[in-house]
Design a protein around this motif. Structure first.
Motif, PDB file in Angstrom:
ATOM      1  N   GLY A  95       0.895  -1.039  -0.099  1.00 27.90           N
ATOM      2  CA  GLY A  95      -0.032  -0.005   0.103  1.00 27.90           C
ATOM      3  C   GLY A  95       0.810   1.334   0.140  1.00 27.90           C
ATOM      4  O   GLY A  95       0.704   2.290  -0.556  1.00 27.90           O
ATOM      5  N   MET A  96       2.092   1.302   0.593  1.00 29.26           N
ATOM      6  CA  MET A  96       2.888   2.575   0.851  1.00 29.26           C
ATOM      7  C   MET A  96       3.475   2.697  -0.643  1.00 29.26           C
ATOM      8  O   MET A  96       3.599   3.738  -0.866  1.00 29.26           O
ATOM      9  CB  MET A  96       3.859   2.216   2.191  1.00 29.26           C
ATOM     10  N   THR A  97       4.040   1.516  -1.045  1.00 29.49           N
ATOM     11  CA  THR A  97       4.525   1.899  -2.475  1.00 29.49           C
ATOM     12  C   THR A  97       3.570   2.208  -3.521  1.00 29.49           C
ATOM     13  O   THR A  97       3.760   3.090  -4.282  1.00 29.49           O
ATOM     14  CB  THR A  97       5.002   0.194  -2.990  1.00 29.49           C
ATOM     15  N   ARG A  98       2.284   1.790  -3.567  1.00 30.75           N
ATOM     16  CA  ARG A  98       1.367   2.551  -4.370  1.00 30.75           C
ATOM     17  C   ARG A  98       1.114   4.002  -3.952  1.00 30.75           C
ATOM     18  O   ARG A  98       0.986   4.773  -5.020  1.00 30.75           O
ATOM     19  CB  ARG A  98      -0.093   1.631  -4.306  1.00 30.75           C
ATOM     20  N   ALA A  99       0.832   4.265  -2.618  1.00 29.96           N
ATOM     21  CA  ALA A  99       0.734   5.643  -2.506  1.00 29.96           C
ATOM     22  C   ALA A  99       1.902   6.687  -2.729  1.00 29.96           C
ATOM     23  O   ALA A  99       1.562   7.740  -3.444  1.00 29.96           O
ATOM     24  CB  ALA A  99       0.465   5.583  -0.892  1.00 29.96           C
ATOM     25  N   LEU A 100       3.075   6.093  -2.485  1.00 29.78           N
ATOM     26  CA  LEU A 100       4.479   7.018  -2.960  1.00 29.78           C
ATOM     27  C   LEU A 100       4.468   6.913  -4.272  1.00 29.78           C
ATOM     28  O   LEU A 100       5.065   7.872  -4.877  1.00 29.78           O
ATOM     29  CB  LEU A 100       5.529   6.554  -2.262  1.00 29.78           C
ATOM     30  N   LEU A 176      11.840   2.741   3.681  1.00 26.52           N
ATOM     31  CA  LEU A 176      12.766   3.039   2.923  1.00 26.52           C
ATOM     32  C   LEU A 176      12.665   2.178   1.572  1.00 26.52           C
ATOM     33  O   LEU A 176      12.748   2.547   0.570  1.00 26.52           O
ATOM     34  CB  LEU A 176      14.055   2.808   3.120  1.00 26.52           C
ATOM     35  N   GLU A 177      12.330   0.772   1.666  1.00 24.50           N
ATOM     36  CA  GLU A 177      12.094  -0.020   0.488  1.00 24.50           C
ATOM     37  C   GLU A 177      10.969   0.311  -0.324  1.00 24.50           C
ATOM     38  O   GLU A 177      10.883   0.545  -1.472  1.00 24.50           O
ATOM     39  CB  GLU A 177      11.877  -1.340   0.937  1.00 24.50           C
ATOM     40  N   ALA A 178       9.785   0.878   0.459  1.00 24.94           N
ATOM     41  CA  ALA A 178       8.631   1.286  -0.337  1.00 24.94           C
ATOM     42  C   ALA A 178       8.777   2.714  -1.296  1.00 24.94           C
ATOM     43  O   ALA A 178       8.566   2.849  -2.328  1.00 24.94           O
ATOM     44  CB  ALA A 178       7.349   1.645   0.598  1.00 24.94           C
ATOM     45  N   VAL A 179       9.485   3.586  -0.578  1.00 25.53           N
ATOM     46  CA  VAL A 179       9.992   4.659  -0.971  1.00 25.53           C
ATOM     47  C   VAL A 179      10.756   4.635  -2.426  1.00 25.53           C
ATOM     48  O   VAL A 179      10.563   5.183  -3.585  1.00 25.53           O
ATOM     49  CB  VAL A 179      10.860   5.493  -0.374  1.00 25.53           C
ATOM     50  N   ILE A 180      11.646   3.352  -2.304  1.00 24.68           N
ATOM     51  CA  ILE A 180      12.582   3.170  -3.472  1.00 24.68           C
ATOM     52  C   ILE A 180      11.709   2.366  -4.736  1.00 24.68           C
ATOM     53  O   ILE A 180      11.675   2.752  -5.674  1.00 24.68           O
ATOM     54  CB  ILE A 180      13.630   2.288  -3.207  1.00 24.68           C
TER      55      ILE A 180
END
Length: 464
Positions: A95-100, A176-180
């Motif tokens: 979810g965080m990956t999609r949002a970012l 951090l993984e999600a941001v990347i």
């Protein structure tokens, strides 16, 4: 809520899913996302929601249509909602990956995206096989194993060395993984003092005083692939200069390691991916470990700026702190550092008697010390006298001493960073606090010291 702003601009707030929202399109974005599993926002909101709903539902029917706050889409890693810790982590990550990613593709291209994050890093001990087997045997027999047995002694010995490993918890690295994965490259991480020391959460607890601001830009589509060796080489080439810049900016030692992640992750995220010798990806956890390793090496290399007596004191302090050690060990170490225990005593750094040696604490140093009258001034003395004066006389008196020390004062600040790092690693909070306080006060100390040097009378030449 609608608020009138200057220049006839209108501010407004919307409730929307961060994974699908479009309001951020072509705008400058600064956001403060959920912190993994630290806070159950929706659960906390229910305490107020059920009462507000009774009075405000007629006014805002759309906001209060449900009996309690919505929770299914909340981006926090709550195990009881997802069945397991692993499923909760996967939910948060996806979810965080999609949002970012949604932010990355919509953000204004001229400006970076800044993301506040104040997750409190924790450490988790992993039990190795021998300790697990010992506990299993104790449960099976109902009796503790013989503490005098050879195997137990070996277990005790190794438990203080390499058999028990420590690793960071998943919150920070997962974020951090999600941001990347969202397509961002991290160009900086800056600590900001955003929390009040007198807030309820911070009273009597080890609560964070800083938030970490991630500065991000979309990663180029043609970013190259790098090997692990190339990544480490780039870290060693770029991180020392970035570290020096952070120190010149007077970043507090307590925030230095976190701030140094920025230049390190800037190297890591400039590549589409980093792979090891087998072609496997180097994940964020390993990248963070490598960044910290190179950071520690860079701090160690700064020891070349210190005099021989100070290099001896650093090695001794790392082993013993301000406690006593054997004279023979001190003498052997002094030969390796091209000094002598007698010289260290003469320099006013140590006490040696009855076969024992120890470093003098700042409180034990002479109050009347004047570097101008000392024939063997060391950087170790400089930093600890500055701490002593700062604690007893404040920044004004510390500035007087810094003015007398001249260029030695700047090297003393470098030493304070190194000593804080040692104290943090060795779990010595009292000493760490003193070194951190000195660096945090350095801006004002340096300003006042410069004023004193500027006001000092200068002897004019005959021609003048």
């Amino acid at each position: 809520m609608i608020t009138l702003l200057p220049a006839e601009q209108m501010g407004f707030a919307l409730q929307a899913d961060a994974q699908t929202q479009t309001i951020s399109a072509n705008k400058l974005i600064s956001t403060d996302p959920p912190y993994y599993d630290n806070i159950g926002y929706a659960d906390l909101s229910d305490f107020f929601y059920v009462w507000l709903r009774r009075t405000l539902r007629p006014i805002f029917p759309d906001l209060y249509v449900t009996l309690s706050t919505p929770k299914a889409e909340e981006l926090v890693a709550t195990p009881y909602r997802h069945g397991s810790k692993q499923a909760a982590e996967r939910f948060f990550m996806e979810g965080m990956t999609r949002a970012l990613h949604n932010l990355a593709v919509q953000a204004h291209p001229a400006f970076p995206v800044t993301i506040y994050y104040a997750f409190k890093q924790q450490e988790v001990r992993e039990e190795k096989r021998e300790e697990r087997e010992e506990k299993r045997e104790e449960r099976a027999t109902g009796e503790p194993r013989n503490p005098d047995s050879h195997s137990s002694l070996l277990s005790t010995h190794f438990s203080h060395s390499s058999l028990l490993s420590t690793h960071s918890s998943t919150g920070w690295e997962t974020f951090l993984e999600a941001v990347i994965q969202a397509g961002f490259a991290i160009t900086g991480t800056w600590p900001m003092r955003t929390e009040l020391g007198n807030r309820i959460l911070g009273q009597g607890a080890n609560a964070l005083a800083s938030s970490i601001v991630l500065v991000c830009r979309p990663r180029p589509a043609d970013a190259p692939i790098a090997t692990r060796r190339e990544f480490v080489a780039a870290l060693k080439a770029e991180l020392p200069a970035a570290l020096a810049a952070l120190q010149r900016a007077n970043i507090a030692p307590v925030d230095l390691a976190q701030a140094a992640i920025g230049p390190g992750m800037a190297v890591y995220t400039r590549y589409a991916r980093v792979v090891d010798a087998q072609g496997n990806p180097v994940r964020v956890r390993e990248a963070l470990a490598l960044i910290n390793q190179v950071l520690d090496e860079a701090l160690s290399e700064q020891e070349g700026d210190f005099d021989a007596d100070t290099r001896w004191a650093l090695a001794w302090f790392e082993q013993y702190g301000f406690a006593e050690g054997e004279y023979g060990v001190a003498e052997t170490l002094s030969k390796a550092r091209n000094t002598s225990v007698e010289g260290l005593v003469a320099a006013g750094m140590v006490e040696a008697k009855r076969g024992k040696v120890r470093l003098l604490t700042p409180a034990e140093l002479p109050a009347a010390w004047d570097p101008a009258g000392d024939s063997r001034v060391t950087h170790w003395e400089a930093v600890h006298h500055l701490i002593r004066v700062l604690e007893t006389g404040g920044e004004m008196q510390a500035a007087d001493l810094a003015a007398k020390l001249g260029s030695r004062a700047d090297v003393a600040r470098e030493l304070a960073y190194r000593l804080y790092t040692i104290c943090e690693r060795k779990k010595r909070p009292d000493e760490a606090f003193a070194y951190n306080a000195l660096v945090q006060s350095w801006g004002e100390i340096a300003r006042l010291a410069w004023e004193r040097r500027s006001d000092a009378p200068v002897q004019m030449s005959f021609e003048e």
